[in-house]
Write a protein that holds these residues in place. Structure first.
Motif, PDB file in Angstrom:
ATOM      1  N   GLY A  32      45.485  15.105  46.683  1.00 17.17           N
ATOM      2  CA  GLY A  32      45.059  15.017  48.075  1.00 17.17           C
ATOM      3  C   GLY A  32      45.481  16.212  48.916  1.00 17.17           C
ATOM      4  O   GLY A  32      45.128  16.317  50.085  1.00 17.17           O
ATOM      5  N   ILE A  33      46.239  17.137  48.332  1.00 19.69           N
ATOM      6  CA  ILE A  33      46.776  18.280  49.068  1.00 19.69           C
ATOM      7  C   ILE A  33      45.886  19.510  48.908  1.00 19.69           C
ATOM      8  O   ILE A  33      45.447  19.832  47.801  1.00 19.69           O
ATOM      9  N   ASP A  34      45.641  20.182  50.023  1.00 18.37           N
ATOM     10  CA  ASP A  34      44.961  21.477  50.014  1.00 18.37           C
ATOM     11  C   ASP A  34      46.031  22.544  49.821  1.00 18.37           C
ATOM     12  O   ASP A  34      47.092  22.487  50.457  1.00 18.37           O
ATOM     13  N   ILE A  35      45.762  23.499  48.923  1.00 16.37           N
ATOM     14  CA  ILE A  35      46.736  24.560  48.694  1.00 16.37           C
ATOM     15  C   ILE A  35      46.105  25.931  48.877  1.00 16.37           C
ATOM     16  O   ILE A  35      44.890  26.095  48.808  1.00 16.37           O
ATOM     17  N   GLU A  36      46.990  26.888  49.078  1.00 18.33           N
ATOM     18  CA  GLU A  36      46.637  28.299  49.019  1.00 18.33           C
ATOM     19  C   GLU A  36      47.352  28.833  47.776  1.00 18.33           C
ATOM     20  O   GLU A  36      48.565  28.646  47.635  1.00 18.33           O
ATOM     21  N   VAL A  37      46.612  29.426  46.866  1.00 20.84           N
ATOM     22  CA  VAL A  37      47.230  30.018  45.683  1.00 20.84           C
ATOM     23  C   VAL A  37      47.953  31.277  46.133  1.00 20.84           C
ATOM     24  O   VAL A  37      47.365  32.145  46.785  1.00 20.84           O
ATOM     25  N   THR A  38      49.239  31.362  45.790  1.00 18.42           N
ATOM     26  CA  THR A  38      50.043  32.502  46.221  1.00 18.42           C
ATOM     27  C   THR A  38      50.350  33.485  45.106  1.00 18.42           C
ATOM     28  O   THR A  38      50.655  34.638  45.368  1.00 18.42           O
ATOM     29  N   LYS A  39      50.260  33.020  43.845  1.00 14.39           N
ATOM     30  CA  LYS A  39      50.592  33.926  42.751  1.00 14.39           C
ATOM     31  C   LYS A  39      50.060  33.402  41.419  1.00 14.39           C
ATOM     32  O   LYS A  39      50.116  32.216  41.144  1.00 14.39           O
ATOM     33  N   PHE A  40      49.567  34.329  40.615  1.00 14.40           N
ATOM     34  CA  PHE A  40      49.249  34.038  39.219  1.00 14.40           C
ATOM     35  C   PHE A  40      50.545  34.211  38.438  1.00 14.40           C
ATOM     36  O   PHE A  40      51.231  35.225  38.574  1.00 14.40           O
ATOM     37  N   CYS A  41      50.902  33.223  37.626  1.00 11.43           N
ATOM     38  CA  CYS A  41      52.170  33.266  36.891  1.00 11.43           C
ATOM     39  C   CYS A  41      52.001  33.660  35.432  1.00 11.43           C
ATOM     40  O   CYS A  41      52.767  34.461  34.912  1.00 11.43           O
ATOM     41  N   GLY A  42      51.016  33.058  34.742  1.00 18.08           N
ATOM     42  CA  GLY A  42      50.856  33.347  33.333  1.00 18.08           C
ATOM     43  C   GLY A  42      49.927  32.381  32.639  1.00 18.08           C
ATOM     44  O   GLY A  42      49.255  31.569  33.281  1.00 18.08           O
ATOM     45  N   ILE A  43      49.910  32.483  31.323  1.00 17.48           N
ATOM     46  CA  ILE A  43      48.977  31.708  30.498  1.00 17.48           C
ATOM     47  C   ILE A  43      49.713  31.063  29.335  1.00 17.48           C
ATOM     48  O   ILE A  43      50.566  31.684  28.706  1.00 17.48           O
ATOM     49  N   PHE A  44      49.353  29.815  29.054  1.00 16.77           N
ATOM     50  CA  PHE A  44      49.751  29.125  27.829  1.00 16.77           C
ATOM     51  C   PHE A  44      48.475  28.966  27.014  1.00 16.77           C
ATOM     52  O   PHE A  44      47.467  28.478  27.525  1.00 16.77           O
ATOM     53  N   GLN A  45      48.507  29.362  25.752  1.00 15.86           N
ATOM     54  CA  GLN A  45      47.349  29.207  24.888  1.00 15.86           C
ATOM     55  C   GLN A  45      47.709  28.357  23.693  1.00 15.86           C
ATOM     56  O   GLN A  45      48.605  28.696  22.924  1.00 15.86           O
ATOM     57  N   ASN A  46      46.999  27.246  23.535  1.00 21.36           N
ATOM     58  CA  ASN A  46      47.110  26.415  22.342  1.00 21.36           C
ATOM     59  C   ASN A  46      45.983  26.852  21.412  1.00 21.36           C
ATOM     60  O   ASN A  46      44.821  26.472  21.604  1.00 21.36           O
ATOM     61  N   VAL A  47      46.328  27.667  20.435  1.00 23.23           N
ATOM     62  CA  VAL A  47      45.334  28.253  19.545  1.00 23.23           C
ATOM     63  C   VAL A  47      44.601  27.181  18.745  1.00 23.23           C
ATOM     64  O   VAL A  47      43.377  27.215  18.626  1.00 23.23           O
ATOM     65  N   SER A  48      45.321  26.205  18.211  1.00 18.06           N
ATOM     66  CA  SER A  48      44.710  25.163  17.379  1.00 18.06           C
ATOM     67  C   SER A  48      43.690  24.335  18.144  1.00 18.06           C
ATOM     68  O   SER A  48      42.665  23.938  17.598  1.00 18.06           O
ATOM     69  N   ALA A  49      43.976  24.046  19.399  1.00 16.65           N
ATOM     70  CA  ALA A  49      43.102  23.183  20.194  1.00 16.65           C
ATOM     71  C   ALA A  49      42.102  23.970  21.038  1.00 16.65           C
ATOM     72  O   ALA A  49      41.332  23.369  21.785  1.00 16.65           O
ATOM     73  N   CYS A  50      42.108  25.302  20.912  1.00 22.01           N
ATOM     74  CA  CYS A  50      41.182  26.159  21.677  1.00 22.01           C
ATOM     75  C   CYS A  50      41.307  25.926  23.183  1.00 22.01           C
ATOM     76  O   CYS A  50      40.306  25.777  23.882  1.00 22.01           O
ATOM     77  N   ILE A  51      42.550  25.873  23.672  1.00 17.87           N
ATOM     78  CA  ILE A  51      42.805  25.619  25.092  1.00 17.87           C
ATOM     79  C   ILE A  51      43.652  26.743  25.668  1.00 17.87           C
ATOM     80  O   ILE A  51      44.658  27.140  25.077  1.00 17.87           O
ATOM     81  N   CYS A  52      43.247  27.249  26.821  1.00 18.83           N
ATOM     82  CA  CYS A  52      44.058  28.191  27.591  1.00 18.83           C
ATOM     83  C   CYS A  52      44.370  27.539  28.930  1.00 18.83           C
ATOM     84  O   CYS A  52      43.459  27.068  29.617  1.00 18.83           O
ATOM     85  N   ASN A  53      45.641  27.502  29.290  1.00 21.75           N
ATOM     86  CA  ASN A  53      46.065  26.981  30.583  1.00 21.75           C
ATOM     87  C   ASN A  53      46.565  28.146  31.424  1.00 21.75           C
ATOM     88  O   ASN A  53      47.495  28.844  31.015  1.00 21.75           O
ATOM     89  N   THR A  54      45.956  28.352  32.573  1.00 22.25           N
ATOM     90  CA  THR A  54      46.425  29.378  33.491  1.00 22.25           C
ATOM     91  C   THR A  54      47.297  28.696  34.532  1.00 22.25           C
ATOM     92  O   THR A  54      46.959  27.619  35.023  1.00 22.25           O
ATOM     93  N   LEU A  55      48.413  29.320  34.843  1.00 20.45           N
ATOM     94  CA  LEU A  55      49.365  28.715  35.774  1.00 20.45           C
ATOM     95  C   LEU A  55      49.516  29.582  37.018  1.00 20.45           C
ATOM     96  O   LEU A  55      49.645  30.805  36.921  1.00 20.45           O
ATOM     97  N   PHE A  56      49.512  28.908  38.168  1.00 19.63           N
ATOM     98  CA  PHE A  56      49.616  29.565  39.461  1.00 19.63           C
ATOM     99  C   PHE A  56      50.698  28.883  40.290  1.00 19.63           C
ATOM    100  O   PHE A  56      51.009  27.720  40.083  1.00 19.63           O
ATOM    101  N   LEU A  57      51.220  29.613  41.254  1.00 17.78           N
ATOM    102  CA  LEU A  57      52.043  29.021  42.302  1.00 17.78           C
ATOM    103  C   LEU A  57      51.166  28.888  43.531  1.00 17.78           C
ATOM    104  O   LEU A  57      50.264  29.694  43.756  1.00 17.78           O
ATOM    105  N   GLY A  58      51.418  27.875  44.315  1.00 21.83           N
ATOM    106  CA  GLY A  58      50.657  27.680  45.541  1.00 21.83           C
ATOM    107  C   GLY A  58      51.520  27.029  46.596  1.00 21.83           C
ATOM    108  O   GLY A  58      52.610  26.534  46.309  1.00 21.83           O
TER     109      GLY A  58
END
Length: 110
Positions: free
Chosen positions: A25-51
């Motif tokens: 329910g919260i509106d955010i402003e993204v303040t920074k890109f932090c990094g990426i987690f990649q699960n190679v087996s499951a073909c998933i990339c998670n990008t993480l941000f601070l807001g």
């Protein structure tokens, strides 16, 4: 920790903003890109941000049974799903940005 999929034609940043709104329910402003987690087996990339919150009202959903603002130590104690605690700790350590974490776990074990 809000999460989900990027929709066609949507930027990673806009997806983070939308998913946070949908799940908390919260509106955010993204303040920074932090990094990426990649699960190679499951073909998933998670990008993480601070807001930071800029509006909205805390609301629970099917995807978030509890929402709130917590001291960092308390929040970390509450996290017990997969490697989410590690993700939060990496995001809070700016000296490590940007980070890239690669792992290989079948989707059912994530």
């Amino acid at each position: 920790m809000p999460g989900g999929q990027v929709e066609e034609g949507e930027s990673l940043k806009d997806a983070a903003i939308r998913e946070t709104k949908e799940e908390s329910g919260i509106d955010i402003e993204v303040t920074k890109f932090c990094g990426i987690f990649q699960n190679v087996s499951a073909c998933i990339c998670n990008t993480l941000f601070l807001g930071r919150p800029v509006g909205g009202e805390l609301t629970t959903t099917i995807e978030s049974l509890e929402v709130g603002y917590f001291p960092i130590e308390t929040a970390l104690e509450m996290v017990n799903w997969g490697n989410f605690k590690q993700r939060i700790e990496l995001c809070l350590n700016e000296e490590l940005h940007p980070f890239y974490v690669e792992f290989s776990i079948p989707l059912k074990d994530c």
